[in-house]
Design a protein around this motif. Structure first.
Motif, PDB file in Angstrom:
ATOM      1  N   ASP A 236     -11.373 -12.957  -2.986  1.00 27.65           N
ATOM      2  CA  ASP A 236     -10.435 -12.127  -3.758  1.00 27.65           C
ATOM      3  C   ASP A 236      -9.809 -11.048  -2.879  1.00 27.65           C
ATOM      4  OD1 ASP A 236     -10.918 -13.578  -6.027  1.00 27.65           O
ATOM      5  OD2 ASP A 236     -12.449 -12.209  -6.795  1.00 27.65           O
ATOM      6  N   LEU A 237     -10.609 -10.486  -1.965  1.00 25.18           N
ATOM      7  CA  LEU A 237     -10.068  -9.494  -1.040  1.00 25.18           C
ATOM      8  C   LEU A 237      -8.990 -10.112  -0.157  1.00 25.18           C
ATOM      9  CD1 LEU A 237      -9.987  -6.795   0.449  1.00 25.18           C
ATOM     10  CD2 LEU A 237     -11.940  -7.580   1.827  1.00 25.18           C
ATOM     11  N   LEU A 238      -9.283 -11.285   0.402  1.00 20.81           N
ATOM     12  CA  LEU A 238      -8.300 -11.954   1.267  1.00 20.81           C
ATOM     13  C   LEU A 238      -7.031 -12.306   0.496  1.00 20.81           C
ATOM     14  CD1 LEU A 238     -10.622 -14.321   3.342  1.00 20.81           C
ATOM     15  CD2 LEU A 238      -9.583 -12.154   4.050  1.00 20.81           C
ATOM     16  N   LEU A 239      -7.199 -12.725  -0.765  1.00 22.95           N
ATOM     17  CA  LEU A 239      -6.031 -13.054  -1.579  1.00 22.95           C
ATOM     18  C   LEU A 239      -5.164 -11.825  -1.819  1.00 22.95           C
ATOM     19  CD1 LEU A 239      -4.456 -15.091  -3.258  1.00 22.95           C
ATOM     20  CD2 LEU A 239      -5.945 -14.534  -5.198  1.00 22.95           C
ATOM     21  N   ALA A 240      -5.774 -10.682  -2.101  1.00 18.84           N
ATOM     22  CA  ALA A 240      -5.014  -9.448  -2.319  1.00 18.84           C
ATOM     23  C   ALA A 240      -4.296  -9.012  -1.051  1.00 18.84           C
ATOM     24  CB  ALA A 240      -5.939  -8.342  -2.816  1.00 18.84           C
ATOM     25  N   GLN A 241      -4.976  -9.125   0.095  1.00 21.07           N
ATOM     26  CA  GLN A 241      -4.344  -8.762   1.364  1.00 21.07           C
ATOM     27  C   GLN A 241      -3.199  -9.721   1.701  1.00 21.07           C
ATOM     28  OE1 GLN A 241      -7.749  -8.804   3.979  1.00 21.07           O
ATOM     29  NE2 GLN A 241      -8.210  -6.623   3.643  1.00 21.07           N
ATOM     30  N   GLN A 242      -3.391 -10.997   1.378  1.00 22.16           N
ATOM     31  CA  GLN A 242      -2.324 -11.978   1.626  1.00 22.16           C
ATOM     32  C   GLN A 242      -1.095 -11.684   0.777  1.00 22.16           C
ATOM     33  OE1 GLN A 242      -3.488 -15.965   0.743  1.00 22.16           O
ATOM     34  NE2 GLN A 242      -1.520 -16.853   1.313  1.00 22.16           N
ATOM     35  N   GLN A 243      -1.303 -11.324  -0.474  1.00 27.90           N
ATOM     36  CA  GLN A 243      -0.176 -11.005  -1.346  1.00 27.90           C
ATOM     37  C   GLN A 243       0.585  -9.782  -0.833  1.00 27.90           C
ATOM     38  OE1 GLN A 243      -2.075 -10.624  -5.167  1.00 27.90           O
ATOM     39  NE2 GLN A 243      -1.842 -12.814  -5.653  1.00 27.90           N
ATOM     40  N   ALA A 244      -0.157  -8.766  -0.365  1.00 23.01           N
ATOM     41  CA  ALA A 244       0.503  -7.575   0.191  1.00 23.01           C
ATOM     42  C   ALA A 244       1.306  -7.926   1.435  1.00 23.01           C
ATOM     43  CB  ALA A 244      -0.539  -6.504   0.508  1.00 23.01           C
ATOM     44  N   ALA A 245       0.739  -8.780   2.298  1.00 19.95           N
ATOM     45  CA  ALA A 245       1.455  -9.177   3.509  1.00 19.95           C
ATOM     46  C   ALA A 245       2.684 -10.018   3.168  1.00 19.95           C
ATOM     47  CB  ALA A 245       0.516  -9.962   4.428  1.00 19.95           C
ATOM     48  N   THR A 246       2.584 -10.831   2.133  1.00 19.71           N
ATOM     49  CA  THR A 246       3.730 -11.641   1.723  1.00 19.71           C
ATOM     50  C   THR A 246       4.885 -10.768   1.255  1.00 19.71           C
ATOM     51  OG1 THR A 246       2.272 -13.466   1.077  1.00 19.71           O
ATOM     52  CG2 THR A 246       4.500 -13.456   0.157  1.00 19.71           C
ATOM     53  N   PHE A 247       4.568  -9.738   0.482  1.00 15.36           N
ATOM     54  CA  PHE A 247       5.611  -8.804   0.047  1.00 15.36           C
ATOM     55  C   PHE A 247       6.234  -8.095   1.243  1.00 15.36           C
ATOM     56  CE2 PHE A 247       3.733  -8.975  -4.290  1.00 15.36           C
ATOM     57  CZ  PHE A 247       4.908  -9.198  -4.990  1.00 15.36           C
ATOM     58  N   ASP A 248       5.388  -7.675   2.197  1.00 16.56           N
ATOM     59  CA  ASP A 248       5.907  -6.999   3.389  1.00 16.56           C
ATOM     60  C   ASP A 248       6.830  -7.923   4.190  1.00 16.56           C
ATOM     61  OD1 ASP A 248       4.496  -4.757   2.721  1.00 16.56           O
ATOM     62  OD2 ASP A 248       2.821  -5.140   4.086  1.00 16.56           O
ATOM     63  N   ALA A 249       6.469  -9.211   4.268  1.00 19.50           N
ATOM     64  CA  ALA A 249       7.271 -10.154   5.051  1.00 19.50           C
ATOM     65  C   ALA A 249       8.640 -10.399   4.420  1.00 19.50           C
ATOM     66  CB  ALA A 249       6.516 -11.471   5.198  1.00 19.50           C
ATOM     67  N   SER A 250       8.744 -10.252   3.111  1.00 21.37           N
ATOM     68  CA  SER A 250      10.024 -10.497   2.443  1.00 21.37           C
ATOM     69  C   SER A 250      10.984  -9.316   2.565  1.00 21.37           C
ATOM     70  CB  SER A 250       9.788 -10.807   0.958  1.00 21.37           C
ATOM     71  OG  SER A 250       9.270  -9.671   0.282  1.00 21.37           O
ATOM     72  N   LEU A 251      10.472  -8.148   2.868  1.00 22.67           N
ATOM     73  CA  LEU A 251      11.325  -6.947   2.887  1.00 22.67           C
ATOM     74  C   LEU A 251      12.335  -6.930   4.030  1.00 22.67           C
ATOM     75  CD1 LEU A 251       8.785  -4.156   1.833  1.00 22.67           C
ATOM     76  CD2 LEU A 251      10.563  -5.246   0.455  1.00 22.67           C
ATOM     77  N   PRO A 252      11.961  -7.263   5.287  1.00 21.81           N
ATOM     78  CA  PRO A 252      12.965  -7.194   6.372  1.00 21.81           C
ATOM     79  C   PRO A 252      14.195  -8.066   6.105  1.00 21.81           C
ATOM     80  CG  PRO A 252      10.767  -7.356   7.293  1.00 21.81           C
ATOM     81  CD  PRO A 252      10.627  -7.572   5.815  1.00 21.81           C
ATOM     82  N   ALA A 253      13.973  -9.284   5.618  1.00 20.63           N
ATOM     83  CA  ALA A 253      15.118 -10.156   5.343  1.00 20.63           C
ATOM     84  C   ALA A 253      15.993  -9.585   4.229  1.00 20.63           C
ATOM     85  CB  ALA A 253      14.628 -11.555   4.962  1.00 20.63           C
ATOM     86  N   LEU A 254      15.362  -8.987   3.216  1.00 16.72           N
ATOM     87  CA  LEU A 254      16.127  -8.406   2.118  1.00 16.72           C
ATOM     88  C   LEU A 254      16.903  -7.176   2.586  1.00 16.72           C
ATOM     89  CD1 LEU A 254      16.788  -8.686  -0.859  1.00 16.72           C
ATOM     90  CD2 LEU A 254      14.766  -7.307  -1.397  1.00 16.72           C
ATOM     91  N   ARG A 255      16.265  -6.365   3.464  1.00 20.69           N
ATOM     92  CA  ARG A 255      16.983  -5.201   4.011  1.00 20.69           C
ATOM     93  C   ARG A 255      18.183  -5.653   4.838  1.00 20.69           C
ATOM     94  NH1 ARG A 255      11.652  -3.323   5.505  1.00 20.69           N
ATOM     95  NH2 ARG A 255      10.881  -1.776   4.001  1.00 20.69           N
ATOM     96  N   ALA A 256      17.962  -6.689   5.662  1.00 21.44           N
ATOM     97  CA  ALA A 256      19.069  -7.192   6.489  1.00 21.44           C
ATOM     98  C   ALA A 256      20.196  -7.724   5.611  1.00 21.44           C
ATOM     99  CB  ALA A 256      18.553  -8.281   7.428  1.00 21.44           C
TER     100      ALA A 256
END
Length: 495
Positions: A236-256
Motif C-alpha cells: 500500500d505504501l508503494l502504491l501511494a508513492q507510485q500514484q504521487a510520482a505519476t501525478f508529478d510526471a504528468s505536470l511537466p507536460a501539462l505546464r509545457a
C-alpha cells in the motif's frame, strides 16, 4: 522611310468584327458551377431548436438567421475583443495576404489598361554614324548625324475575346484571393478565440492537477507514517508513492502545453512569445445564448471558402475562352508619327516629317498541336475546378453538421460534468465538517478532495469544449455577403 496607307474599313467589315467579338462569349463554358445539393438539414438528425441546459444556458439554434460578422464580441469579454482586434491588425501572415491581394488588384488594373486601350509611346534618338561612300565619288567614308523623334500608337482588336477572357480570368482570380483573404481573416479571429480558450482551460487544469499532486503526496506521507506504525502494508505504501510520482510526471507536460498555448496566442496576435498576455479565466467568458444557423441553401453564399471555389471555376472558364480564342486570327494596328533629320535645326520642320501606318493579321496554322493541347488542358482544369467546388460544398455542409453535433453533445457533457462536480463538492464539504468534528479520519478528507479535483478537471474540459465549439459554429456559418463587400471596399476603396 517607307510608308503604307490603310483604307478605312467598310461598314460590313465593322459589323463582322462586332459579330466575331460577341461570338467570343460562346468560346468559354459556363462561369457558374452547376447547382449544388440543398439538404433539408445538415446532420443526420434535424437541427434541434436548442441545446440541453448546462451552466444555466440552453443555447438556441436560430435556423434561418444571418451569421454575425464580429461574432467574438458575443462572448462579452472586452479583453478578448482587444486581442482579436490586435491580431487582425498586427498578424504578419494576414498583413502579407492583404498586400498580396492589393498587388492582385493593381495587376488587374494594369492588364485592363494594357490590353483594352491603345498604347501610345514616345521616343527620341540621336546618333552619329560612319558609312562607306560610293567608289570614285567623294570621300571613301561619310560621317553624319541622325536625329529623330516620334510617337508610336498600337492597338490589338479583340476579335474573338482572347483579351476579354484573359481579363475576366484575372478578375476572377482577384475575387478568389479576396474571398481567401476574408477566410484567412475569419480563421485568424477563430484561432485567437480558440487559443485563448485553450490557454484558460490548460491553466485551470494545471491548477487542479497541481492540487491533485499535493494531495497524492499527502496520501503518500500518511501511508509512510502508517507503514512505520505497522498499520499499512508495504504494498500500500508503494502504491501511494507510485500514484504521487505519476501525478508529478504528468505536470511537466501539462505546464509545457499551457505555455505553448500562451506562446501560440501571442504569435497569432503579432507578438513575440515573451509578450504573451495573461490568461483569462473560464468564468470571464459568457457563452452566447443565441447561435444563428443559416439554412443550407444560403450557406453557400456566406462561406468564403465556397465563394473562393466558385471564383476559381469562373477563372478556369475564362481560361478555356482564352485558349479557344488563340486558335483564331489576331488583328493588330500600329501607327507612328514623328520627325527625323540629319541636322538638329531641321528636326521639327515639315521637311523632316515621317509617319507610318500598318496592320497585321495572324492566323495560327501549325504549332505542332500546342494550341489544341492548351485548350484541352484548360478544359481539364475547368472540370477539375468544378469537382473541387463540389467537394468544397460537401466539406462546408460536413463542417456545419459536425460543429452542430458537437455543440449539442457538449451541453450534455457539461451538464453531467457539472452534476458530478457539484456532488463531489457537496461530498467534500460534508466530509470536511465530519473531519472537524472527529467523525472521519484525515485520509478520508484527502480522498474526498481528490474526487472533487478530478470532477473539476472534467468540468473544466467540458466547459472549454463548449466555448470552443460555439466559436467553431460561428466560424462555420461564414459571413453575410454584404459584410464581405463592405470589407472589400474598406480594403480597396478604389476598386
Amino acid at each position: 522611310m517607307k510608308t503604307e496607307k490603310i483604307a478605312r474599313p467598310t461598314h460590313a467589315m465593322a459589323a463582322l468584327a462586332t459579330a466575331l467579338t460577341l461570338s467570343g462569349c460562346a468560346f468559354a463554358p459556363p462561369a457558374k458551377p452547376p447547382a449544388s445539393p440543398s439538404p433539408q438539414h445538415y446532420a443526420v438528425a434535424p437541427t434541434p431548436a436548442q441545446s440541453a441546459t448546462a451552466d444555466g444556458v440552453a443555447q438556441r439554434f436560430s435556423l434561418g438567421e444571418r451569421p454575425v460578422p464580429d461574432w467574438w464580441r458575443l462572448y462579452q469579454c472586452d479583453t478578448l475583443d482587444s486581442w482579436v482586434e490586435e491580431g487582425l491588425h498586427n498578424n504578419p501572415s494576414l498583413t502579407a495576404t492583404r498586400h498580396t491581394l492589393e498587388a492582385a488588384h493593381q495587376l488587374l488594373r494594369a492588364q485592363v489598361g494594357q490590353n483594352m486601350l491603345p498604347s501610345l509611346d514616345g521616343g527620341a534618338q540621336a546618333s552619329r554614324q560612319r558609312a562607306l561612300g560610293f567608289p570614285q565619288i567623294g570621300p571613301p567614308t561619310n560621317l553624319y548625324d541622325v536625329y529623330a523623334g516620334q510617337l508610336q500608337l498600337s492597338y490589338t482588336f479583340d476579335l474573338f475575346g482572347a483579351t476579354r477572357h484573359g481579363i475576366e480570368q484575372t478578375a476572377a482570380q482577384v475575387d478568389q484571393q479576396s474571398y481567401e483573404f476574408d477566410a484567412a481573416r475569419r480563421a485568424l479571429a477563430a484561432n485567437i478565440v480558440t487559443a485563448a480558450i485553450n490557454a484558460a482551460s490548460l491553466s485551470e487544469q494545471l491548477d487542479a492537477s497541481e492540487r491533485l499532486s499535493v494531495l497524492a503526496h499527502q496520501q503518500a506521507d500518511i501511508a509512510e507514517r502508517g507503514y512505520r506504525l505497522g498499520a499499512v502494508s508495504h504494498d500500500d505504501l508503494l502504491l501511494a508513492q507510485q500514484q504521487a510520482a505519476t501525478f508529478d510526471a504528468s505536470l511537466p507536460a501539462l505546464r509545457a502545453e499551457a505555455l505553448r498555448a500562451r506562446h501560440a496566442l501571442a504569435v497569432l496576435m503579432g507578438r513575440t512569445p515573451d509578450q504573451a498576455p495573461s490568461n483569462l479565466t473560464l468564468a470571464q467568458w459568457h457563452l452566447p445564448a443565441d447561435v444563428p444557423v443559416s439554412v443550407p441553401s444560403e450557406l453557400l453564399q456566406q462561406r468564403p471558402d465556397v465563394l473562393a471555389a466558385e471564383a476559381s471555376v469562373h477563372a478556369a472558364s475564362a481560361q478555356v475562352g482564352v485558349a479557344t480564342a488563340n486558335l483564331f486570327p489576331h488583328l493588330s494596328l500600329s501607327a507612328s508619327l514623328g520627325s527625323a533629320a540629319f541636322n538638329r535645326a531641321m528636326l521639327f520642320t515639315g521637311a523632316g516629317s515621317v509617319w507610318s501606318a500598318g496592320a497585321s493579321l495572324t492566323q495560327p496554322i501549325f504549332h505542332g498541336g500546342a494550341l489544341i493541347a492548351q485548350r484541352k488542358a484548360a478544359i481539364a482544369n475547368y472540370n477539375a475546378a468544378i469537382a473541387q467546388y463540389q467537394q468544397t460544398v460537401l466539406n462546408a455542409f460536413q463542417n456545419v453538421a459536425d460543429t452542430l453535433t458537437a455543440l449539442d453533445q457538449d451541453a450534455l457533457a457539461l451538464q453531467s460534468a457539472q452534476l458530478a462536480a457539484t456532488s463531489a463538492e457537496q461530498s467534500f464539504k460534508d466530509v470536511d465538517v465530519r473531519y472537524r468534528l472527529g467523525a472521519v479520519s484525515y485520509p478520508t478528507t484527502v480522498l474526498s478532495e481528490q474526487q472533487l479535483q478530478n470532477a473539476r478537471l472534467g468540468e473544466i474540459r467540458a466547459s472549454a469544449a463548449r466555448l470552443a465549439d460555439t466559436a467553431a459554429l460561428f466560424q462555420a456559418m461564414g459571413v453575410p455577403p454584404s459584410a464581405v463587400l463592405a470589407a472589400n471596399r474598406q480594403e480597396h476603396p478604389t476598386k
